[in-house]
Scaffold this active site. Sequence first.
Site, PDB file in Angstrom:
ATOM      1  CB  SER A   1       4.256   6.364   1.962  1.00 33.37           C
ATOM      2  OG  SER A   1       4.787   6.938   3.130  1.00 33.37           O
ATOM      3  N   GLY A   2       1.856   5.775   4.332  1.00 21.63           N
ATOM      4  CA  GLY A   2       0.800   6.396   5.122  1.00 21.63           C
ATOM      5  C   GLY A   2      -0.524   5.653   5.107  1.00 21.63           C
ATOM      6  CB  ALA A   3      -1.816   2.775   3.171  1.00 15.61           C
ATOM      7  N   GLY A   4      -1.105   2.805   6.423  1.00 11.63           N
ATOM      8  CA  GLY A   4      -1.297   2.129   7.706  1.00 11.63           C
ATOM      9  C   GLY A   4      -0.664   0.756   7.792  1.00 11.63           C
ATOM     10  CE  LYS A   5       3.314   0.091   3.245  1.00  9.13           C
ATOM     11  NZ  LYS A   5       2.807   1.468   3.107  1.00  9.13           N
ATOM     12  CB  SER A   6       4.312   0.678   9.981  1.00  9.64           C
ATOM     13  OG  SER A   6       5.246   0.618   8.925  1.00  9.64           O
TER      14      SER A   6
ATOM     15  N   GLY B   1       0.839  -1.193   0.000  1.00 11.55           N
ATOM     16  CA  GLY B   1       0.000   0.000   0.000  1.00 11.55           C
ATOM     17  C   GLY B   1       0.870   1.237   0.000  1.00 11.55           C
TER      18      GLY B   1
ATOM     19  CB  SER C   1       5.649  -4.445  -2.853  1.00  9.89           C
ATOM     20  OG  SER C   1       4.551  -4.633  -2.025  1.00  9.89           O
TER      21      SER C   1
END
Length: 179
Positions: free
Chosen positions: A15-20, A13, A87
């Site tokens: 940057s900032g989508a909430g993956k981490s 997703g 990715s």
Amino acid sequence: MSAARGAVIWMTGLSGAGKSTLANALHLRLKEAGQAAIVLDGDVLRRGLNADLGFTPEDRTENLRRVAHVAALFMQQGFVVIAAVISPEHRHRRAAREIVGEGFVEVFVNAPLQVCEARDAKGLYARARRGEIAHFTGISDPFEAPLAADLVIETDRMPVNEGVDRLLAHLVTMGRVSG
């Protein structure tokens, strides 16, 4: 909850989508349940293992190849690996799936670009829009949304704990962890 066979949760997703955020919450729940788990965060890996790589198409491909191989090694030891990596291209995710094999779960962590920009405390999107950051996914470089992700978590519409619940249910259904 114990590992049946391990798994690789490949979170893709913007940057900032909430993956981490989602990865760390899932990791905590797995650890609390006694499950061997590890987070491979793209930002952290780029400061260490992949510090020699930039953001050209070739470097992105190599970065993600390395992440997939490390993830596969941990999975083979029974870990649930949570890879939080942008990715951005279909080919990157296909290659990761091929490297990992059975146990690969592609998760599209989705949020509209405007939401991602609003969440950006570091100001990376603003810098990219001013031309200060080259090859920034979503601004100067494209993000190819997954066409057939195993799960889609819309972080602008779903609380983190609900996303974690969906991920855990999917892993149980796959037989990768026991409930």
